[in-house]
Motif scaffolding. Structure first.
Motif, PDB file in Angstrom:
ATOM      1  N   SER A 213      46.765  60.969  69.259  1.00  0.00           N
ATOM      2  CA  SER A 213      48.013  61.382  68.627  1.00  0.00           C
ATOM      3  C   SER A 213      49.215  60.563  69.074  1.00  0.00           C
ATOM      4  O   SER A 213      50.283  60.646  68.480  1.00  0.00           O
ATOM      5  N   ASN A 214      49.053  59.770  70.158  1.00  0.00           N
ATOM      6  CA  ASN A 214      50.166  58.957  70.659  1.00  0.00           C
ATOM      7  C   ASN A 214      51.403  59.763  71.018  1.00  0.00           C
ATOM      8  O   ASN A 214      52.516  59.289  70.877  1.00  0.00           O
ATOM      9  N   THR A 215      51.208  60.991  71.423  1.00  0.00           N
ATOM     10  CA  THR A 215      52.342  61.788  71.857  1.00  0.00           C
ATOM     11  C   THR A 215      52.060  62.295  73.263  1.00  0.00           C
ATOM     12  O   THR A 215      50.943  62.184  73.755  1.00  0.00           O
ATOM     13  N   TYR A 216      53.112  62.862  73.881  1.00  0.00           N
ATOM     14  CA  TYR A 216      52.912  63.405  75.216  1.00  0.00           C
ATOM     15  C   TYR A 216      52.197  64.752  75.155  1.00  0.00           C
ATOM     16  O   TYR A 216      52.430  65.566  74.253  1.00  0.00           O
ATOM     17  N   GLY A 217      51.357  64.991  76.145  1.00  0.00           N
ATOM     18  CA  GLY A 217      50.746  66.308  76.318  1.00  0.00           C
ATOM     19  C   GLY A 217      49.956  66.297  77.613  1.00  0.00           C
ATOM     20  O   GLY A 217      49.529  65.239  78.074  1.00  0.00           O
ATOM     21  N   THR A 218      49.805  67.463  78.226  1.00  0.00           N
ATOM     22  CA  THR A 218      48.999  67.558  79.440  1.00  0.00           C
ATOM     23  C   THR A 218      47.893  68.575  79.219  1.00  0.00           C
ATOM     24  O   THR A 218      48.144  69.652  78.667  1.00  0.00           O
ATOM     25  N   THR A 219      46.686  68.210  79.629  1.00  0.00           N
ATOM     26  CA  THR A 219      45.550  69.113  79.511  1.00  0.00           C
ATOM     27  C   THR A 219      44.973  69.386  80.889  1.00  0.00           C
ATOM     28  O   THR A 219      44.707  68.450  81.644  1.00  0.00           O
ATOM     29  N   ASP A 338      52.788  65.420  89.732  1.00  0.00           N
ATOM     30  CA  ASP A 338      53.975  65.776  88.956  1.00  0.00           C
ATOM     31  C   ASP A 338      54.639  64.539  88.353  1.00  0.00           C
ATOM     32  O   ASP A 338      55.136  64.564  87.234  1.00  0.00           O
ATOM     33  N   MET A 339      54.628  63.446  89.131  1.00  0.00           N
ATOM     34  CA  MET A 339      55.242  62.220  88.622  1.00  0.00           C
ATOM     35  C   MET A 339      54.410  61.620  87.488  1.00  0.00           C
ATOM     36  O   MET A 339      54.944  60.950  86.607  1.00  0.00           O
ATOM     37  N   ALA A 340      53.104  61.866  87.495  1.00  0.00           N
ATOM     38  CA  ALA A 340      52.250  61.395  86.394  1.00  0.00           C
ATOM     39  C   ALA A 340      52.673  62.098  85.107  1.00  0.00           C
ATOM     40  O   ALA A 340      52.782  61.473  84.047  1.00  0.00           O
ATOM     41  N   VAL A 341      52.946  63.386  85.214  1.00  0.00           N
ATOM     42  CA  VAL A 341      53.377  64.150  84.043  1.00  0.00           C
ATOM     43  C   VAL A 341      54.734  63.626  83.558  1.00  0.00           C
ATOM     44  O   VAL A 341      54.953  63.423  82.362  1.00  0.00           O
ATOM     45  N   LEU A 342      55.616  63.343  84.506  1.00  0.00           N
ATOM     46  CA  LEU A 342      56.930  62.808  84.142  1.00  0.00           C
ATOM     47  C   LEU A 342      56.786  61.467  83.420  1.00  0.00           C
ATOM     48  O   LEU A 342      57.368  61.247  82.351  1.00  0.00           O
ATOM     49  N   ARG A 343      55.992  60.579  84.022  1.00  0.00           N
ATOM     50  CA  ARG A 343      55.864  59.250  83.414  1.00  0.00           C
ATOM     51  C   ARG A 343      55.262  59.342  82.015  1.00  0.00           C
ATOM     52  O   ARG A 343      55.731  58.686  81.083  1.00  0.00           O
ATOM     53  N   ALA A 344      54.241  60.164  81.874  1.00  0.00           N
ATOM     54  CA  ALA A 344      53.592  60.302  80.569  1.00  0.00           C
ATOM     55  C   ALA A 344      54.552  60.883  79.539  1.00  0.00           C
ATOM     56  O   ALA A 344      54.561  60.480  78.380  1.00  0.00           O
ATOM     57  N   SER A 345      55.400  61.812  79.969  1.00  0.00           N
ATOM     58  CA  SER A 345      56.300  62.435  79.002  1.00  0.00           C
ATOM     59  C   SER A 345      57.333  61.425  78.506  1.00  0.00           C
ATOM     60  O   SER A 345      57.768  61.488  77.363  1.00  0.00           O
ATOM     61  N   LEU A 346      57.694  60.463  79.339  1.00  0.00           N
ATOM     62  CA  LEU A 346      58.641  59.433  78.906  1.00  0.00           C
ATOM     63  C   LEU A 346      57.981  58.434  77.967  1.00  0.00           C
ATOM     64  O   LEU A 346      58.633  57.793  77.158  1.00  0.00           O
ATOM     65  N   TRP A 363      47.606  75.924  86.984  1.00  0.00           N
ATOM     66  CA  TRP A 363      47.044  77.120  86.357  1.00  0.00           C
ATOM     67  C   TRP A 363      48.148  77.884  85.622  1.00  0.00           C
ATOM     68  O   TRP A 363      47.992  78.298  84.472  1.00  0.00           O
ATOM     69  N   ALA A 364      49.299  78.051  86.279  1.00  0.00           N
ATOM     70  CA  ALA A 364      50.405  78.796  85.677  1.00  0.00           C
ATOM     71  C   ALA A 364      50.958  78.053  84.459  1.00  0.00           C
ATOM     72  O   ALA A 364      51.307  78.673  83.452  1.00  0.00           O
ATOM     73  N   ASN A 365      51.028  76.721  84.536  1.00  0.00           N
ATOM     74  CA  ASN A 365      51.501  75.954  83.388  1.00  0.00           C
ATOM     75  C   ASN A 365      50.562  76.084  82.194  1.00  0.00           C
ATOM     76  O   ASN A 365      50.998  76.044  81.045  1.00  0.00           O
ATOM     77  N   LYS A 370      52.396  75.613  78.571  1.00  0.00           N
ATOM     78  CA  LYS A 370      52.978  74.280  78.746  1.00  0.00           C
ATOM     79  C   LYS A 370      51.894  73.215  78.759  1.00  0.00           C
ATOM     80  O   LYS A 370      52.108  72.097  78.307  1.00  0.00           O
ATOM     81  N   TYR A 371      50.754  73.545  79.330  1.00  0.00           N
ATOM     82  CA  TYR A 371      49.607  72.635  79.319  1.00  0.00           C
ATOM     83  C   TYR A 371      48.523  73.236  78.438  1.00  0.00           C
ATOM     84  O   TYR A 371      48.387  74.461  78.368  1.00  0.00           O
ATOM     85  N   ALA A 372      47.755  72.342  77.797  1.00  0.00           N
ATOM     86  CA  ALA A 372      46.536  72.815  77.138  1.00  0.00           C
ATOM     87  C   ALA A 372      45.488  73.033  78.225  1.00  0.00           C
ATOM     88  O   ALA A 372      45.586  72.478  79.309  1.00  0.00           O
ATOM     89  N   ARG A 373      44.507  73.859  77.949  1.00  0.00           N
ATOM     90  CA  ARG A 373      43.484  74.070  78.955  1.00  0.00           C
ATOM     91  C   ARG A 373      42.103  73.974  78.322  1.00  0.00           C
ATOM     92  O   ARG A 373      41.860  74.517  77.252  1.00  0.00           O
TER      93      ARG A 373
END
Ligand code: ADP
Ligand code: ZN
Length: 730
Positions: A213-219, A338-346, A363-365, A370-373
């Motif tokens: 999808s070429n978009t930001y997301g965290t799983t 956390d910085m990986a998530v930041l970099r990916a979101s940019l 787990w909470a995210n 906020k994150y896919a699981r």
């Protein structure tokens, strides 16, 4: 908008790695320079390397401003990377020069691309064909137009280098100059991976779609050890490579094994770039340059690989995302996850956080959406989760100086008889944590730190685990001067190893502890030979919990399951839970079922019960509820402030001054606790005082903290460190 090119003479701001509080103005050099260009600039009498960060401020006399000396031969730093460094600096309250240092950790950045001699088949035939010459020529014709260094060619064809030199003279071998830093061989995502199970295919498909999808997301990719998380995320890597973008897989340093790299090579047909602390300077330079030119498609690396100059990163995998080694605890205090998530979101890239035992944060995210699981429920193949039982130490009468209960001993013996491996786990390095005088009760401490010295019999010395200081074992008590009364108290892995040798005289016992091997490589080699069966009983500290595969291991005995439950760390329960689950996950990874036995004095403790029940969701929900009620992370924000200095009164004065003037914090509703002596109140002769800031979840804490600590003028040798989202409270 910031212009992307500056003509000669235009004012540019250059950020360097020198500890200055701002970027300095220079004139663009002859030929101009790009925004983001790596440049060499004069600074006082020296020349330093920096990056063109934007237009100059122009608040100095133009005539006095010096020129950029030259533009270096490296791809300019991309806008995204500059934005990432700025955001990471703002988040961690790190000065920009220190941030830039993280991003330029490659030697010889300023050197011209160096060349080396390589050899290939030449146009002529030699006058005389000896056996040795024949070997060289046959070898070269076999490899068509590939070229080799002199050393490689000599070794591979089994001749001396003078044979090759002789062939060069005759034109039968051609000698050429070639750039020293070669691109990494292309990886082939179309090679077939393993046939995935339905569960795995579903997970892989979901993540691969996200990547496409070429978009930001965290799983969050959760699955027990051995469920095939690696297989699944390698499919996501394949999807990323297929789309022409680069991928990064972060691993805890110790999990970056030859076994893992071989597995990646088998999947993609060539070796990826490997970034770790043991990499040579040459390797580092090659990786840094090739990553920047897009000629390294996949990097497998430890935490700092996140700061490489990727050209078009599409996916970051953080394997073992709960691992505490992702938090850098000195220098720049950042959490690579956390910085990986930041970099990916940019970047509009995807992140995969993989773990058998995710952090409560992740787990909470995932809970909050906020994150896919994605969950993998079963272990791959016949392997099943080990059976877990406690051994109630209150009912085991252990003689002093022994730590393995009879129940555990019998269980180990049964495994040895069956020709299987057993592991005894104790999270304590060294021989004994305490050295005590039997006459006066004195405990030997470090002279520089408020910490006990730990005996390392292997090194024949006492060692401070805070500062690394060592001293010989005293024969006379330093306090009462009694002779020969010093005694070790408590177990470390070395001592447990001795006990195992006594208890199991016919078994081969191996102790795995990070300090007993000269290098990470030596340690990894030892782990691999043990996995292949070189030991029957493995004694290990937490590093054995990190992703290694021991196929004939069927029993794990945890010597002290209560160890992690003590202490004031807010994550003590979470850590114990993760560690015990990971350790237990070592047992029975292949066909044979495994058992985990936990020695504990508190079998009723909720954490121990949750471990036994295997009720992860239940554990997390309970832990989450407690943290939410206490308003602590991930349901609140925290920051640690450590003031340190050689003079204890001065350190406390400064800390008290901070604690009195909390207006900037009060304005955002943040609370301050302390000052108090840090749990380790002195390290390397510096006294340490801690303040803790707590705030609500949505609070912009960094701005308030920098205004707050900015009021304090640090006099003399006083130092202040801010730790946003502290992981350890030492
Ligand atoms: P995890 O990363 O969750 O610990 P791995 O991906 O390392 O799990 O898988 C554990 C073992 O099972 C590995 O040896 C892996 O090659 C094997 N495995 C997992 N899934 C499959 C599959 N679909 N086909 C064949 N082997 C598999
Ligand atoms: Zn010390």
């Amino acid at each position: 908008m910031t212009p992307s090119f500056y003509d000669e003479g235009a004012l540019v701001a250059v950020l360097t790695t020198q500890p200055l509080d701002r970027a300095l103005d220079y004139k663009a050099p002859e030929g101009g320079c790009h925004l983001g260009a790596f440049v060499e600039v004069p600074l006082g009498p020296r020349k330093v390397i920096g990056v063109v960060w934007g237009p100059g401020k122009g608040d100095y006399d133009y005539a006095k401003i010096r020129s950029v000396i030259r533009v270096l031969d490296a791809a300019p730093m991309r806008d995204e990377m500059r934005a990432f460094l700025e955001k990471a600096a703002a988040y961690t309250l790190t000065p920009m020069p220190a941030m830039l240092r993280l991003a330029t950790r490659a030697p010889g950045l300023g050197d011209p691309p160096s060349m080396r001699k390589v050899y290939r088949r030449g146009p002529s035939e030699p006058d005389r064909v000896t056996d040795a010459r024949k070997r060289v020529l046959e070898f070269l014709s076999e490899y068509g137009d590939l070229s080799f260094t002199l050393k490689e060619l000599a070794e591979l064809s089994g001749v001396t280098s003078s044979v090759i030199k002789g062939l060069v003279k005759q034109g039968a071998v051609a000698e050429e100059d070639s750039p020293r830093d070669l691109p990494f061989p292309p990886l082939d995502p179309e090679r077939p991976g393993k046939a995935l199970t339905d569960d795995q295919a579903l997970a892989a498909g979901q993540i691969a779609n996200a990547v496409a999808s070429n978009t930001y997301g965290t799983t969050l990719l959760r699955g027990v050890t051995g469920s095939g998380k690696t297989e699944v995320y390698l499919e996501a890597v394949a999807a990323c490579l297929r789309s022409g973008r680069q991928a990064l897989v972060l691993l805890p340093e110790i999990a970056l094994t030859a076994e893992f790299l071989t597995r990646v090579e088998a999947r993609f047909g060539a070796r990826p770039a490997e970034w770790h602390s043991g990499a040579t300077m040459t390797e580092r330079r090659r990786i840094w340059r090739m990553v920047g030119m897009g000629q390294a498609q996949l990097v497998i690396g430890a935490r700092s690989a996140l700061f490489l100059p990727y050209q078009n990163l599409g996916l970051i995998v953080v394997d073992e995302e709960h691992d505490t080694s992702y938090k850098q605890e000195d220098g720049v205090l950042y959490n690579a996850r956390d910085m990986a998530v930041l970099r990916a979101s940019l970047l509009g890239a995807q992140v995969v956080l993989a773990s058998a035992t995710p952090s409560l944060e992740s787990w909470a995210n995932a809970e909050s959406g906020k994150y896919a699981r994605v969950d993998l429920e079963a272990r791959f193949g016949p392997a099943v989760m080990p059976q877990m039982r406690t051994i109630d130490m209150r009912t085991e009468a252990l003689p002093s100086g022994r730590w393995v209960s009879d129940t555990l001993k019998r269980a180990v013996e049964a495994r040895l008889e069956a020709g299987e491996q057993a592991m005894l786990f104790l999270n304590r390095r060294g021989y004994a944590p305490i050295t005590l005088c039997r006459a006066c009760g004195h405990q030997v401490g470090c002279d520089q730190c408020d910490a006990r010295m730990v005996e390392h019999r292997f090194l024949k010395r006492l060692m401070c685990h805070q500062c690394g200081e060592t001293k010989p074992l005293p024969t006379i008590c330093p306090s009462c001067e009694a002779e020969d009364r010093m005694a070790p108290v408590g177990p470390g892995v070395e001592r447990l190893g001795e006990e195992a040798v006594e208890l199991f005289p016919d078994a081969r016992v191996a102790v795995l502890s990070s300090d007993m091997y000269g290098s990470a490589r030596a340690l990894k080699a030892e782990i691999e030979s043990i996995a292949e069966g070189a030991a029957d009983v493995i004694i290990g500290t937490q590093l054995v919990a990190k992703g290694h595969n021991f196929p004939s291991l069927t029993l794990v005995g945890v010597i002290d399951a209560d160890l992690g439950l003590q202490g004031s760390d807010l994550r003590a329960a979470e850590r114990t839970f993760q560690l015990m689950r990971q350790v237990a996950g070592r047992a029975g990874r292949a066909e044979k079922p495994g058992t985990a036995l936990l020695q504990t004095y508190q079998p009723e403790h909720p954490v121990i019960r949750a471990i036994l029940a295997g009720d992860e969701e239940g554990f997390w929900r309970a832990e989450a509820a407690e943290r939410e009620a206490a308003g602590v992370p991930p349901y609140g924000r925290m920051a640690g402030i450590i003031l340190s200095g050689p003079d204890v009164a001065q350190v406390f004065d400064a800390a008290n001054a901070l604690a009195r003037n909390t207006a900037p914090l009060q304005r955002v509703g943040a609370q301050v606790f302390g000052p108090a002596p840090a749990p380790i109140a002195r390290i390397r002769g510096r006294h340490r005082v801690r303040l803790l800031v707590k705030a609500g979840k949505g609070v912009a804490l960094q701005g308030a903290i920098s205004r707050w600590v900015g009021q304090l003028r640090l006099k003399g040798d006083l130092r202040l460190a801010v730790d946003i989202d502290p992981q350890s409270f030492y």
